[in-house]
Design a protein around this motif. Structure first.
Motif, PDB file in Angstrom:
ATOM      1  N   MET A  17       0.902  -0.916   0.330  1.00 47.68           N
ATOM      2  CA  MET A  17      -0.188  -0.141  -0.069  1.00 47.68           C
ATOM      3  C   MET A  17       0.455   1.090  -0.168  1.00 47.68           C
ATOM      4  SD  MET A  17      -3.174   0.303   0.065  1.00 47.68           S
ATOM      5  CE  MET A  17      -5.066   0.892   0.088  1.00 47.68           C
ATOM      6  N   ALA A  18       2.104   1.276   0.605  1.00 47.96           N
ATOM      7  CA  ALA A  18       3.009   2.391   0.929  1.00 47.96           C
ATOM      8  C   ALA A  18       3.188   2.018  -0.915  1.00 47.96           C
ATOM      9  CB  ALA A  18       4.219   2.121   1.961  1.00 47.96           C
ATOM     10  N   ASP A  19       4.088   1.737  -0.953  1.00 44.72           N
ATOM     11  CA  ASP A  19       4.357   1.583  -2.933  1.00 44.72           C
ATOM     12  C   ASP A  19       3.046   1.697  -3.583  1.00 44.72           C
ATOM     13  OD1 ASP A  19       6.699  -0.376  -1.940  1.00 44.72           O
ATOM     14  OD2 ASP A  19       6.414  -1.516  -2.559  1.00 44.72           O
ATOM     15  N   ASP A  20       1.501   2.098  -3.685  1.00 41.52           N
ATOM     16  CA  ASP A  20       1.250   2.758  -4.356  1.00 41.52           C
ATOM     17  C   ASP A  20       0.656   4.292  -4.032  1.00 41.52           C
ATOM     18  OD1 ASP A  20       0.263   0.389  -5.795  1.00 41.52           O
ATOM     19  OD2 ASP A  20      -1.777  -0.072  -4.597  1.00 41.52           O
ATOM     20  N   LYS A  21       1.102   5.032  -2.976  1.00 42.61           N
ATOM     21  CA  LYS A  21       0.977   5.946  -2.318  1.00 42.61           C
ATOM     22  C   LYS A  21       1.833   7.396  -2.782  1.00 42.61           C
ATOM     23  CE  LYS A  21       1.150   8.984   1.714  1.00 42.61           C
ATOM     24  NZ  LYS A  21       0.274   9.236   3.077  1.00 42.61           N
ATOM     25  N   ALA A  24       4.363   5.642  -4.978  1.00 40.45           N
ATOM     26  CA  ALA A  24       3.874   6.237  -6.931  1.00 40.45           C
ATOM     27  C   ALA A  24       3.104   7.195  -7.542  1.00 40.45           C
ATOM     28  CB  ALA A  24       3.782   5.591  -7.548  1.00 40.45           C
ATOM     29  N   ALA A  25       1.637   7.884  -5.941  1.00 35.65           N
ATOM     30  CA  ALA A  25       1.000   7.940  -6.723  1.00 35.65           C
ATOM     31  C   ALA A  25       1.532   9.476  -6.423  1.00 35.65           C
ATOM     32  CB  ALA A  25       0.015   7.955  -5.462  1.00 35.65           C
ATOM     33  N   GLU A  26       2.067   9.720  -5.212  1.00 35.52           N
ATOM     34  CA  GLU A  26       3.341  11.112  -4.867  1.00 35.52           C
ATOM     35  C   GLU A  26       4.093  11.479  -6.346  1.00 35.52           C
ATOM     36  OE1 GLU A  26       4.019  10.226  -0.890  1.00 35.52           O
ATOM     37  OE2 GLU A  26       2.359  11.240   0.485  1.00 35.52           O
ATOM     38  N   ALA A  27       4.737  10.556  -6.069  1.00 33.00           N
ATOM     39  CA  ALA A  27       6.230  10.408  -7.299  1.00 33.00           C
ATOM     40  C   ALA A  27       5.039  10.927  -8.752  1.00 33.00           C
ATOM     41  CB  ALA A  27       6.864   9.373  -7.407  1.00 33.00           C
ATOM     42  N   LEU A  28       3.911  10.622  -9.217  1.00 28.46           N
ATOM     43  CA  LEU A  28       3.476  10.754 -10.066  1.00 28.46           C
ATOM     44  C   LEU A  28       2.538  12.322 -10.588  1.00 28.46           C
ATOM     45  CD1 LEU A  28       1.828  10.833 -13.045  1.00 28.46           C
ATOM     46  CD2 LEU A  28      -0.081   9.860 -11.838  1.00 28.46           C
ATOM     47  N   ILE A  29       1.986  12.212  -9.077  1.00 21.50           N
ATOM     48  CA  ILE A  29       1.726  14.064  -8.888  1.00 21.50           C
ATOM     49  C   ILE A  29       3.126  15.170  -9.251  1.00 21.50           C
ATOM     50  CG2 ILE A  29       1.043  15.871  -6.865  1.00 21.50           C
ATOM     51  CD1 ILE A  29      -1.491  13.579  -6.251  1.00 21.50           C
ATOM     52  N   ALA A  30       3.840  14.775  -8.039  1.00 22.31           N
ATOM     53  CA  ALA A  30       5.295  15.740  -7.927  1.00 22.31           C
ATOM     54  C   ALA A  30       5.733  15.901  -9.702  1.00 22.31           C
ATOM     55  CB  ALA A  30       6.281  14.593  -7.406  1.00 22.31           C
ATOM     56  N   GLU A  31       5.517  14.773  -9.985  1.00 25.49           N
ATOM     57  CA  GLU A  31       6.285  15.111 -12.313  1.00 25.49           C
ATOM     58  C   GLU A  31       5.223  15.964 -12.781  1.00 25.49           C
ATOM     59  OE1 GLU A  31       6.899  12.145 -15.893  1.00 25.49           O
ATOM     60  OE2 GLU A  31       6.884  11.313 -13.694  1.00 25.49           O
ATOM     61  N   LEU A  32       4.124  15.742 -12.448  1.00 26.15           N
ATOM     62  CA  LEU A  32       3.012  16.656 -13.154  1.00 26.15           C
ATOM     63  C   LEU A  32       2.934  17.800 -12.882  1.00 26.15           C
ATOM     64  CD1 LEU A  32      -0.442  14.289 -13.090  1.00 26.15           C
ATOM     65  CD2 LEU A  32       1.203  14.559 -15.302  1.00 26.15           C
ATOM     66  N   ILE A  48      -3.081  35.055 -15.158  1.00 20.59           N
ATOM     67  CA  ILE A  48      -3.841  34.212 -13.965  1.00 20.59           C
ATOM     68  C   ILE A  48      -2.468  33.901 -12.997  1.00 20.59           C
ATOM     69  CG2 ILE A  48      -4.014  31.855 -13.965  1.00 20.59           C
ATOM     70  CD1 ILE A  48      -6.307  33.758 -15.277  1.00 20.59           C
ATOM     71  N   GLN A  49      -2.729  33.346 -12.307  1.00 18.17           N
ATOM     72  CA  GLN A  49      -2.163  33.212 -10.429  1.00 18.17           C
ATOM     73  C   GLN A  49      -1.371  31.604 -10.675  1.00 18.17           C
ATOM     74  OE1 GLN A  49      -0.003  35.925  -9.419  1.00 18.17           O
ATOM     75  NE2 GLN A  49      -1.644  36.735 -10.168  1.00 18.17           N
ATOM     76  N   LEU A  50       0.044  31.205 -10.430  1.00 17.67           N
ATOM     77  CA  LEU A  50       0.368  29.950 -10.737  1.00 17.67           C
ATOM     78  C   LEU A  50      -0.491  28.823  -9.499  1.00 17.67           C
ATOM     79  CD1 LEU A  50       2.015  27.171 -11.259  1.00 17.67           C
ATOM     80  CD2 LEU A  50       3.702  28.264 -10.162  1.00 17.67           C
ATOM     81  N   ASP A  51      -0.587  29.960  -8.507  1.00 14.68           N
ATOM     82  CA  ASP A  51      -1.144  28.838  -7.191  1.00 14.68           C
ATOM     83  C   ASP A  51      -2.297  28.570  -7.458  1.00 14.68           C
ATOM     84  OD1 ASP A  51      -2.433  31.878  -7.272  1.00 14.68           O
ATOM     85  OD2 ASP A  51      -2.203  32.066  -5.046  1.00 14.68           O
ATOM     86  N   LYS A  52      -3.090  29.451  -8.801  1.00 17.97           N
ATOM     87  CA  LYS A  52      -4.602  28.674  -8.670  1.00 17.97           C
ATOM     88  C   LYS A  52      -4.698  28.041 -10.448  1.00 17.97           C
ATOM     89  CE  LYS A  52      -7.635  32.046  -6.957  1.00 17.97           C
ATOM     90  NZ  LYS A  52      -8.918  32.561  -6.742  1.00 17.97           N
ATOM     91  N   PHE A  53      -3.512  28.507 -11.050  1.00 17.81           N
ATOM     92  CA  PHE A  53      -3.806  27.502 -11.622  1.00 17.81           C
ATOM     93  C   PHE A  53      -2.918  26.098 -11.615  1.00 17.81           C
ATOM     94  CE2 PHE A  53      -0.969  26.050 -15.609  1.00 17.81           C
ATOM     95  CZ  PHE A  53      -2.157  25.676 -16.479  1.00 17.81           C
ATOM     96  N   LEU A  54      -1.821  26.158 -10.848  1.00 15.99           N
ATOM     97  CA  LEU A  54      -1.385  24.318 -10.903  1.00 15.99           C
ATOM     98  C   LEU A  54      -2.052  23.690  -9.835  1.00 15.99           C
ATOM     99  CD1 LEU A  54       0.918  22.625  -9.983  1.00 15.99           C
ATOM    100  CD2 LEU A  54       1.759  23.728  -8.028  1.00 15.99           C
ATOM    101  N   PRO A  55      -3.587  23.223  -8.740  1.00 18.21           N
ATOM    102  CA  PRO A  55      -4.159  22.121  -8.778  1.00 18.21           C
ATOM    103  C   PRO A  55      -5.281  22.028  -9.841  1.00 18.21           C
ATOM    104  CG  PRO A  55      -4.573  24.210  -7.187  1.00 18.21           C
ATOM    105  CD  PRO A  55      -3.715  24.640  -8.066  1.00 18.21           C
ATOM    106  N   MET A  56      -5.949  23.037 -10.134  1.00 16.68           N
ATOM    107  CA  MET A  56      -7.218  23.012 -11.315  1.00 16.68           C
ATOM    108  C   MET A  56      -6.460  21.952 -12.312  1.00 16.68           C
ATOM    109  SD  MET A  56      -7.393  24.025 -14.811  1.00 16.68           S
ATOM    110  CE  MET A  56      -6.839  25.212 -14.705  1.00 16.68           C
ATOM    111  N   MET A  57      -4.864  22.505 -12.941  1.00 14.49           N
ATOM    112  CA  MET A  57      -3.971  21.380 -13.516  1.00 14.49           C
ATOM    113  C   MET A  57      -3.990  20.156 -13.510  1.00 14.49           C
ATOM    114  SD  MET A  57      -3.624  22.011 -17.202  1.00 14.49           S
ATOM    115  CE  MET A  57      -3.372  20.736 -18.486  1.00 14.49           C
ATOM    116  N   THR A  58      -3.232  20.213 -12.444  1.00 14.70           N
ATOM    117  CA  THR A  58      -2.800  19.040 -11.756  1.00 14.70           C
ATOM    118  C   THR A  58      -3.909  17.932 -11.565  1.00 14.70           C
ATOM    119  OG1 THR A  58      -1.582  20.018  -9.977  1.00 14.70           O
ATOM    120  CG2 THR A  58      -2.224  17.515  -9.409  1.00 14.70           C
ATOM    121  N   ARG A  59      -5.175  18.950 -11.449  1.00 15.87           N
ATOM    122  CA  ARG A  59      -6.719  17.627 -11.877  1.00 15.87           C
ATOM    123  C   ARG A  59      -6.546  17.084 -13.256  1.00 15.87           C
ATOM    124  NH1 ARG A  59     -11.497  19.294 -13.120  1.00 15.87           N
ATOM    125  NH2 ARG A  59     -11.086  21.301 -12.495  1.00 15.87           N
ATOM    126  N   VAL A  60      -6.915  18.496 -13.689  1.00 16.10           N
ATOM    127  CA  VAL A  60      -7.377  17.631 -15.072  1.00 16.10           C
ATOM    128  C   VAL A  60      -5.956  16.758 -15.971  1.00 16.10           C
ATOM    129  CG1 VAL A  60      -6.719  19.146 -16.958  1.00 16.10           C
ATOM    130  CG2 VAL A  60      -8.055  20.274 -16.089  1.00 16.10           C
TER     131      VAL A  60
END
Length: 162
Positions: A1-5, A7-15, A71-83
């Motif tokens: 389970m820790a490996d999945d977490k 991996a997900a954190e690494a993916l988000i960091a890369e995105l 457009i501010q990065l702090d608003k764009f970053l979470p939206m674009m990460t989700r997209v």
């Protein structure tokens, strides 16, 4: 389970790194903001192909209460990460693009003229702007024959989605 977490954190960091890098290209003042007119280019550079209507919805999500034109990065970053995580606005596969060109090529000659393509893309559906049309033609037109061999162009229009 820790490996999945992890991996997900690494993916988000890369995105998020990719998003920040793309944003930084247009952050000319290095103040974590970009001109609102550049957001479509940034989003498309990240492999997303929203329609103009979808782009306006995304902009509405990240624009300030009182639009400033930036457009501010702090608003764009979470939206674009989700997209990107939701894999929204993915480009069409090559075979779908090719079939669309084949529908336009009613005489089945294997190419379209600049005039034909311009007519179809500026008069039907969600029309291209003059600037978009010029940009597309500069990439699509065979310089020797002055026509668009759409089978070759369809391959160029797709993104390897591995």
């Amino acid at each position: 389970m820790a490996d999945d977490k992890e991996a997900a954190e690494a993916l988000i960091a890369e995105l998020q790194k990719n998003i920040k890098d793309a944003f930084a290209v247009f952050d000319h003042e290095s103040n974590n903001s970009v001109d609102v007119r550049e957001i479509g280019t940034i989003i498309r550079s990240l492999g997303c192909c929203p329609s103009e209507g979808e782009l306006h919805e995304l902009l509405a999500e990240v624009e300030e209460e009182e639009p400033t034109g930036y457009i501010q990065l702090d608003k764009f970053l979470p939206m674009m990460t989700r997209v990107l995580l939701e894999r929204k606005y993915r480009p069409q596969p090559e075979d779908v693009i090719l079939r669309a060109f084949e529908v336009l090529d009613q005489t089945k000659k294997g190419y379209l003229t600049q005039e034909e393509l311009t007519k179809y893309l500026t008069e039907e559906g969600e029309p291209f702007t003059q600037e978009e049309m010029e940009e597309m033609l500069s990439a699509a037109v065979d310089p020797e024959k002055n026509i668009i061999f759409y089978k070759d162009f369809a391959a160029v229009m797709t993104i390897d989605d591995t």
